[in-house]
Motif scaffolding. Structure first.
Motif, PDB file in Angstrom:
ATOM      1  N   LEU A  66      34.964  19.776 -32.691  1.00 43.44           N
ATOM      2  CA  LEU A  66      33.703  19.047 -32.531  1.00 43.44           C
ATOM      3  C   LEU A  66      33.534  17.958 -33.579  1.00 43.44           C
ATOM      4  CD1 LEU A  66      30.865  18.759 -31.198  1.00 43.44           C
ATOM      5  CD2 LEU A  66      30.067  20.496 -32.830  1.00 43.44           C
ATOM      6  N   VAL A  67      33.870  18.258 -34.829  1.00 45.66           N
ATOM      7  CA  VAL A  67      33.553  17.327 -35.915  1.00 45.66           C
ATOM      8  C   VAL A  67      34.481  16.123 -35.968  1.00 45.66           C
ATOM      9  CG1 VAL A  67      32.473  19.127 -37.302  1.00 45.66           C
ATOM     10  CG2 VAL A  67      34.899  18.633 -37.643  1.00 45.66           C
ATOM     11  N   GLU A  68      35.617  16.190 -35.316  1.00 44.86           N
ATOM     12  CA  GLU A  68      36.534  15.046 -35.361  1.00 44.86           C
ATOM     13  C   GLU A  68      36.309  14.067 -34.213  1.00 44.86           C
ATOM     14  OE1 GLU A  68      40.705  16.547 -33.382  1.00 44.86           O
ATOM     15  OE2 GLU A  68      39.920  17.710 -35.060  1.00 44.86           O
ATOM     16  N   LEU A  89      24.307  19.878 -32.680  1.00 46.07           N
ATOM     17  CA  LEU A  89      25.101  21.017 -32.225  1.00 46.07           C
ATOM     18  C   LEU A  89      25.793  21.695 -33.410  1.00 46.07           C
ATOM     19  CD1 LEU A  89      26.731  19.418 -29.050  1.00 46.07           C
ATOM     20  CD2 LEU A  89      24.888  21.135 -29.084  1.00 46.07           C
ATOM     21  N   PHE A  90      26.300  20.885 -34.323  1.00 44.22           N
ATOM     22  CA  PHE A  90      26.978  21.424 -35.499  1.00 44.22           C
ATOM     23  C   PHE A  90      25.992  22.077 -36.461  1.00 44.22           C
ATOM     24  CE2 PHE A  90      28.336  20.882 -39.923  1.00 44.22           C
ATOM     25  CZ  PHE A  90      29.507  21.627 -39.910  1.00 44.22           C
ATOM     26  N   ASP A  91      24.907  21.394 -36.787  1.00 45.57           N
ATOM     27  CA  ASP A  91      23.944  21.925 -37.755  1.00 45.57           C
ATOM     28  C   ASP A  91      23.388  23.274 -37.310  1.00 45.57           C
ATOM     29  OD1 ASP A  91      24.203  19.672 -39.344  1.00 45.57           O
ATOM     30  OD2 ASP A  91      22.411  18.688 -38.547  1.00 45.57           O
ATOM     31  N   LEU A 111      19.529  20.354 -40.307  1.00 47.05           N
ATOM     32  CA  LEU A 111      19.120  20.810 -38.981  1.00 47.05           C
ATOM     33  C   LEU A 111      17.713  20.336 -38.646  1.00 47.05           C
ATOM     34  CD1 LEU A 111      19.473  22.404 -36.387  1.00 47.05           C
ATOM     35  CD2 LEU A 111      18.836  24.478 -37.642  1.00 47.05           C
ATOM     36  N   ARG A 112      16.813  20.394 -39.604  1.00 47.56           N
ATOM     37  CA  ARG A 112      15.444  19.941 -39.351  1.00 47.56           C
ATOM     38  C   ARG A 112      15.444  18.481 -38.917  1.00 47.56           C
ATOM     39  NH1 ARG A 112      12.977  20.444 -44.442  1.00 47.56           N
ATOM     40  NH2 ARG A 112      13.049  22.690 -44.063  1.00 47.56           N
ATOM     41  N   ARG A 113      16.247  17.688 -39.571  1.00 44.65           N
ATOM     42  CA  ARG A 113      16.292  16.263 -39.258  1.00 44.65           C
ATOM     43  C   ARG A 113      16.955  16.000 -37.910  1.00 44.65           C
ATOM     44  NH1 ARG A 113      20.214  12.616 -39.585  1.00 44.65           N
ATOM     45  NH2 ARG A 113      19.554  10.438 -39.522  1.00 44.65           N
TER      46      ARG A 113
END
Length: 251
Positions: A84-86, A101-103, A136-138
Motif C-alpha cells: 500500500l505505501v509504495e 487506510l494506512f493510518d 488519523l484524526r487529520r
C-alpha cells in the motif's frame, strides 16, 4: 525467534520509511500551504519512527549496519514494506485515501505493540502512537470533507478508495513471521485488527458518503516477503541516489 523478530522489525521500519518517502514527494507541491506543511510533518514523524525500528533491527542483526545503511544500501527485494505505501501519490485524493487506510491500520497496530513483551518495541510503539493518533484524526477529517464535498471531490475520493482497496488485504495477512512474534507476545496478531479497522473505516466512510468496496474482493500481496510492485524500484532510485552515487557521503 531472533530472525523472526528481525524480519518483523524490518516490516515496521520499511513501511514507515517508504511512506515517508512518498509523502516528501509532495513537499512544495501541496494544494495549499497548510497541506504542504502537514504532509511534510507527517513524513518527518514517519521517518523518525523508521529510524527507531531500523536502528533496533540493526542491533539485533549484529552485522554492524546502521539505520542509514539499512535505508540506503538495500535493494528492493530486501525491503519488507506493505504494498500500500509504495503506491504512487496520484492526485490528492489518492494520497489522502492511502493515508487514511494506512493510518487506521497503523494506530491499531501500534496500540497492540505498546503492550509488547519486548520493552524496546513497546517504548517505540508508545511514542509513535501519539503521533499517529494525530495522523488519523487529520486524514479521516479530510476524507469526510472531500468525500462529502463537491461532486468532483466525491468522485475522486471514491475512485481512490476503489483503486487502493486491493492493497489493504496484505495488512491483515499473517504469515509464519507474524505468527511467531504473536506466539512470543511481541505483537498482537494482525488478523485480529481487521474487524476494528473495518469499523473505523465504515464510520468515516458513511460520514464521507463513500461506499466501502466488497470485503471479498481479490487482494494483492507479497510486499512483506520482498515482492514489490514496479513502483518500488523508481522510489528507491530517488531515495538512495546520493548514497549510491557517493558511497560513505556525510553532511
Amino acid at each position: 525467534m531472533r530472525d523472526e523478530k528481525l524480519e518483523f522489525l524490518f516490516r515496521l521500519g520499511d513501511t514507515a520509511l517508504v511512506l515517508s518517502q512518498r509523502l516528501t514527494e509532495w513537499v512544495g507541491k501541496g494544494p495549499a500551504l497548510e497541506e504542504d506543511m502537514a504532509l511534510a510533518n507527517t513524513a518527518l514523524d514517519l521517518i523518525g519512527q523508521a529510524r527507531l525500528w531500523l536502528a533496533y533491527a540493526g542491533e539485533i542483526e549484529g552485522r554492524g549496519r546502521t539505520e542509514d545503511d539499512l535505508a540506503y544500501l538495500r535493494d528492493a527485494h530486501e525491503f519488507r514494506n506493505v504494498l500500500l505505501v509504495e503506491q504512487p501519490n496520484g492526485d490528492y485524493a489518492d494520497t489522502l485515501m492511502r493515508q487514511f487506510l494506512f493510518d487506521s491500520w497503523h494506530l491499531l497496530l501500534l496500540d497492540g505493540l505498546a503492550a509488547s513483551a519486548d520493552e524496546r518495541i513497546a517504548a517505540i510503539a508508545d511514542k509513535a502512537r501519539k503521533e499517529v493518533t494525530y495522523h488519523l484524526r487529520r486524514s479521516a477529517d479530510l476524507v469526510v470533507r472531500l468525500g462529502d464535498g463537491t461532486p468532483e471531490s466525491h468522485r475522486r475520493m471514491q475512485r481512490a478508495l476503489d483503486d487502493l482497496w486491493m492493497f489493504t488485504g496484505e495488512l491483515f495477512e499473517a504469515d509464519e513471521v507474524e505468527q511467531a512474534v504473536e506466539a512470543q507476545g511481541i505483537a498482537r496478531g494482525v488478523a485480529q485488527l481487521r474487524e476494528a479497522w473495518l469499523a473505523q473505516l465504515q464510520g468515516t466512510l458513511v460520514a464521507a458518503t463513500l461506499v466501502l468496496p466488497p470485503l471479498d474482493a481479490w487482494m494483492q500481496r507479497g510486499g512483506k516477503q520482498g515482492r514489490h510492485s514496479e513502483h518500488m524500484g523508481f522510489l528507491l532510485a530517488e531515495m538512495q541516489f546520493m548514497q549510491r552515487a557517493y558511497p560513505g557521503l556525510q553532511w
